[in-house]
Scaffold this motif. Sequence first.
Motif, PDB file in Angstrom:
ATOM      1  N   SER A 118       0.820  -1.213   0.000  1.00 36.10           N
ATOM      2  CA  SER A 118       0.000   0.000   0.000  1.00 36.10           C
ATOM      3  C   SER A 118       0.850   1.258   0.000  1.00 36.10           C
ATOM      4  CB  SER A 118      -0.895   0.008   1.241  1.00 36.10           C
ATOM      5  OG  SER A 118      -1.411  -1.272   1.452  1.00 36.10           O
ATOM      6  N   LEU A 119       2.050   1.136   0.554  1.00 38.26           N
ATOM      7  CA  LEU A 119       2.946   2.285   0.627  1.00 38.26           C
ATOM      8  C   LEU A 119       3.219   2.870  -0.764  1.00 38.26           C
ATOM      9  CD1 LEU A 119       4.283   3.406   3.195  1.00 38.26           C
ATOM     10  CD2 LEU A 119       6.303   2.055   2.644  1.00 38.26           C
ATOM     11  N   LYS A 120       3.242   1.979  -1.737  1.00 42.51           N
ATOM     12  CA  LYS A 120       3.538   2.414  -3.108  1.00 42.51           C
ATOM     13  C   LYS A 120       2.473   3.358  -3.650  1.00 42.51           C
ATOM     14  CE  LYS A 120       6.641   0.734  -5.464  1.00 42.51           C
ATOM     15  NZ  LYS A 120       7.943   1.404  -5.669  1.00 42.51           N
ATOM     16  N   GLN A 121       1.287   3.264  -3.079  1.00 49.33           N
ATOM     17  CA  GLN A 121       0.193   4.093  -3.586  1.00 49.33           C
ATOM     18  C   GLN A 121       0.207   5.500  -2.992  1.00 49.33           C
ATOM     19  OE1 GLN A 121      -3.599   2.080  -3.618  1.00 49.33           O
ATOM     20  NE2 GLN A 121      -2.573   0.078  -3.766  1.00 49.33           N
ATOM     21  N   LEU A 122       1.111   5.740  -2.069  1.00 42.59           N
ATOM     22  CA  LEU A 122       1.190   7.082  -1.462  1.00 42.59           C
ATOM     23  C   LEU A 122       2.020   7.998  -2.352  1.00 42.59           C
ATOM     24  CD1 LEU A 122       1.973   6.207   2.271  1.00 42.59           C
ATOM     25  CD2 LEU A 122      -0.278   6.475   1.185  1.00 42.59           C
ATOM     26  N   GLU A 123       1.865   9.296  -2.071  1.00 45.68           N
ATOM     27  CA  GLU A 123       2.704  10.261  -2.797  1.00 45.68           C
ATOM     28  C   GLU A 123       4.147  10.070  -2.355  1.00 45.68           C
ATOM     29  OE1 GLU A 123       1.110  14.365  -2.788  1.00 45.68           O
ATOM     30  OE2 GLU A 123      -0.681  13.389  -1.964  1.00 45.68           O
ATOM     31  N   LEU A 162       0.021   8.349   7.074  1.00 45.52           N
ATOM     32  CA  LEU A 162      -0.677   7.276   7.795  1.00 45.52           C
ATOM     33  C   LEU A 162      -2.166   7.266   7.471  1.00 45.52           C
ATOM     34  CD1 LEU A 162       1.081   7.425  11.274  1.00 45.52           C
ATOM     35  CD2 LEU A 162       1.173   5.537   9.649  1.00 45.52           C
ATOM     36  N   LYS A 163      -2.722   8.486   7.366  1.00 43.30           N
ATOM     37  CA  LYS A 163      -4.151   8.605   7.079  1.00 43.30           C
ATOM     38  C   LYS A 163      -4.462   8.008   5.707  1.00 43.30           C
ATOM     39  CE  LYS A 163      -7.812  12.064   7.359  1.00 43.30           C
ATOM     40  NZ  LYS A 163      -8.071  13.493   7.061  1.00 43.30           N
ATOM     41  N   LYS A 164      -3.620   8.368   4.741  1.00 42.72           N
ATOM     42  CA  LYS A 164      -3.790   7.847   3.372  1.00 42.72           C
ATOM     43  C   LYS A 164      -3.674   6.333   3.371  1.00 42.72           C
ATOM     44  CE  LYS A 164      -3.886  11.610   0.627  1.00 42.72           C
ATOM     45  NZ  LYS A 164      -2.690  12.493   0.607  1.00 42.72           N
ATOM     46  N   LEU A 165      -2.672   5.901   4.093  1.00 38.21           N
ATOM     47  CA  LEU A 165      -2.397   4.471   4.155  1.00 38.21           C
ATOM     48  C   LEU A 165      -3.620   3.722   4.669  1.00 38.21           C
ATOM     49  CD1 LEU A 165       0.187   2.905   3.544  1.00 38.21           C
ATOM     50  CD2 LEU A 165       0.728   2.940   5.964  1.00 38.21           C
ATOM     51  N   ARG A 166      -4.246   4.321   5.686  1.00 36.04           N
ATOM     52  CA  ARG A 166      -5.422   3.698   6.289  1.00 36.04           C
ATOM     53  C   ARG A 166      -6.555   3.610   5.260  1.00 36.04           C
ATOM     54  NH1 ARG A 166      -6.283   7.106  10.746  1.00 36.04           N
ATOM     55  NH2 ARG A 166      -4.153   6.509  11.214  1.00 36.04           N
ATOM     56  N   GLU A 167      -6.663   4.685   4.504  1.00 37.34           N
ATOM     57  CA  GLU A 167      -7.706   4.685   3.469  1.00 37.34           C
ATOM     58  C   GLU A 167      -7.451   3.573   2.466  1.00 37.34           C
ATOM     59  OE1 GLU A 167      -7.566   8.653   1.947  1.00 37.34           O
ATOM     60  OE2 GLU A 167      -8.402   9.496   3.808  1.00 37.34           O
ATOM     61  N   VAL A 168      -6.175   3.419   2.088  1.00 33.98           N
ATOM     62  CA  VAL A 168      -5.823   2.370   1.126  1.00 33.98           C
ATOM     63  C   VAL A 168      -6.191   1.012   1.695  1.00 33.98           C
ATOM     64  CG1 VAL A 168      -3.926   1.262  -0.115  1.00 33.98           C
ATOM     65  CG2 VAL A 168      -3.972   3.749   0.112  1.00 33.98           C
ATOM     66  N   GLU A 172      -8.731  -1.648   0.245  1.00 30.99           N
ATOM     67  CA  GLU A 172      -8.325  -3.026  -0.061  1.00 30.99           C
ATOM     68  C   GLU A 172      -9.231  -4.022   0.651  1.00 30.99           C
ATOM     69  OE1 GLU A 172      -4.244  -3.109   1.031  1.00 30.99           O
ATOM     70  OE2 GLU A 172      -3.570  -2.386  -0.924  1.00 30.99           O
ATOM     71  N   LEU A 173      -9.526  -3.663   1.898  1.00 26.91           N
ATOM     72  CA  LEU A 173     -10.406  -4.543   2.675  1.00 26.91           C
ATOM     73  C   LEU A 173     -11.773  -4.640   2.016  1.00 26.91           C
ATOM     74  CD1 LEU A 173      -9.710  -3.756   6.432  1.00 26.91           C
ATOM     75  CD2 LEU A 173      -9.476  -5.950   5.273  1.00 26.91           C
ATOM     76  N   PHE A 174     -12.224  -3.454   1.521  1.00 28.62           N
ATOM     77  CA  PHE A 174     -13.535  -3.407   0.860  1.00 28.62           C
ATOM     78  C   PHE A 174     -13.518  -4.295  -0.380  1.00 28.62           C
ATOM     79  CE2 PHE A 174     -16.435  -1.428  -2.258  1.00 28.62           C
ATOM     80  CZ  PHE A 174     -17.628  -1.587  -1.559  1.00 28.62           C
ATOM     81  N   ILE A 175     -12.452  -4.142  -1.176  1.00 31.84           N
ATOM     82  CA  ILE A 175     -12.330  -4.946  -2.404  1.00 31.84           C
ATOM     83  C   ILE A 175     -12.304  -6.433  -2.042  1.00 31.84           C
ATOM     84  CG2 ILE A 175     -10.803  -5.527  -4.343  1.00 31.84           C
ATOM     85  CD1 ILE A 175      -9.928  -2.490  -4.225  1.00 31.84           C
ATOM     86  N   LEU A 176     -11.497  -6.723  -1.011  1.00 31.13           N
ATOM     87  CA  LEU A 176     -11.395  -8.111  -0.565  1.00 31.13           C
ATOM     88  C   LEU A 176     -12.762  -8.649  -0.160  1.00 31.13           C
ATOM     89  CD1 LEU A 176      -8.951 -10.033  -0.081  1.00 31.13           C
ATOM     90  CD2 LEU A 176      -9.159  -9.476   2.344  1.00 31.13           C
ATOM     91  N   TRP A 177     -13.498  -7.773   0.535  1.00 31.76           N
ATOM     92  CA  TRP A 177     -14.830  -8.154   1.002  1.00 31.76           C
ATOM     93  C   TRP A 177     -15.748  -8.438  -0.193  1.00 31.76           C
ATOM     94  CZ3 TRP A 177     -19.585  -5.277   0.754  1.00 31.76           C
ATOM     95  CH2 TRP A 177     -20.635  -5.846   1.504  1.00 31.76           C
ATOM     96  N   VAL A 178     -15.649  -7.524  -1.194  1.00 32.97           N
ATOM     97  CA  VAL A 178     -16.473  -7.677  -2.402  1.00 32.97           C
ATOM     98  C   VAL A 178     -16.138  -9.005  -3.086  1.00 32.97           C
ATOM     99  CG1 VAL A 178     -16.893  -6.776  -4.729  1.00 32.97           C
ATOM    100  CG2 VAL A 178     -16.823  -5.210  -2.761  1.00 32.97           C
ATOM    101  N   ILE A 179     -14.809  -9.274  -3.208  1.00 32.93           N
ATOM    102  CA  ILE A 179     -14.383 -10.518  -3.874  1.00 32.93           C
ATOM    103  C   ILE A 179     -14.952 -11.720  -3.130  1.00 32.93           C
ATOM    104  CG2 ILE A 179     -12.361 -11.958  -4.415  1.00 32.93           C
ATOM    105  CD1 ILE A 179     -10.821  -9.275  -4.833  1.00 32.93           C
TER     106      ILE A 179
END
Lengths: 184, 258
Positions: A118-123, A162-168, A172-179
């Motif tokens: 997830s870190l990669k998705q941060l600025e 950290l805030k961004k990371l949490r959102e990511v 991800e959790l949401f996507i995982l849940w959907v899957i």
Amino acid sequence: MQDDLELIKRLQNQDNMALSLIYDKYSAALYGIILRICKNEAKAQDILQETFIKIWQKSNSYNSEKGKFFTWSYRIAKNLALNSMRSPSKLIQNEDLSVYKDKDQEESEIDLLQLSGSLKQLEPHHQKALELVYFNGLTHREAHEEMDVPLGTFKSYIKQALKKLREVYQKELFILWVIIEMMI
Amino acid sequence: MDRNSIKDTGILEQYLLGELSEDQQIEVENILREDAELRAYFNKIENDFESMAFENAITPPSHIKNNIFDTIQNQSVTQPDSIQVKNQRSTYLAIAASLAVLFMIGSGWLYTQWQQSKNDMQLVQNETNDLKERIIVLEQNLNKTNGWYQAINNPNTLKLVLNGNQVSPASSAITYVNHKEKTILLNPQGLATLDSEHTYQMWADVEGEMIDMGVISAGQEMIAMKYIDHAESINITIEPAGGNDHPTVERLIANVLL
């Protein structure tokens, strides 16, 4: 990610099996941090070993009311790694003639040490800030100098990161849940 | 400091990363204990950092785990072991030392006992020798006395008393004469004591001739004298020490007819 307090209690009672399970759970995460701080596999392996021996010996000083077990272990690993970097004998070792070989090794290691997830998705500046304090073991004071921004700014970088990371994670959790939902 | 400013200072992140001094650390721990909301917020940061660490985990070589367990095993096994060995060693030493002391005391005691026994043995030996000598003397005495008794008690024995004359009125001697066995015994105890230059001598009168029967040595209880055949009388005279060939008749002190 809840701590298994039962397992930790067994560790505190010097149960070898508990240490084995804790090693399986945390060793890779801790090794990732140690290796990124000292950037030398042999040294990092020694420190990982020291870290778990210390976890075993000092397990009774861990208090779950003060924080998570991983946070406590992380501090041990980080301190041991930083101490080994400061130790003068290690510095002398680095100045021997096999410097070119070390350089090669270090470069290949640096590839390995590229942060992922997830870190990669941060600025980039958020990523850098977290990397410096968390994976390189710098203090806030050292890190803000390294990034050449005021301390206050650096602190807000960490907070925002950290805030961004949490959102990511949540995404991800949401996507995982959907899957999972879809699979069911 | 209110909740939001604590969040803004980034002190919780620094606490998590272990960057704070001990005082600050304790302060943060107190705040977290009292403030449930901050505690929950801190827990979120912890989770974030933990997730990040897990996402960037690097699996260490498998031998590390073995090394750790070897080290732990050695620490938990060899340490008490070496202490035990030390303890055992010191216990053995203590036992050996006590045994040595006991041996020394025992040896000392035995030595004194031995010396004492040796002294006692010596005493007993001396006493035994003494007793033996005394027994020999007693036996000799007994034999002698027994002999005399046998002689005196013999039915053939005559008891003759020689009373002193005017030369030595206080003297008297007893003779036991056995003609059958031809023995003569004399008890000279009744004779007056003489000076060292003189002695009593006994004579037998055979047909007018005085025949020497022997010198009566002083201090004897009973003396065996020579038996002379056909003696008519027994006479005692005072003679110069060592005896005389012929009796000094003037100094005849006692006589008895047979």
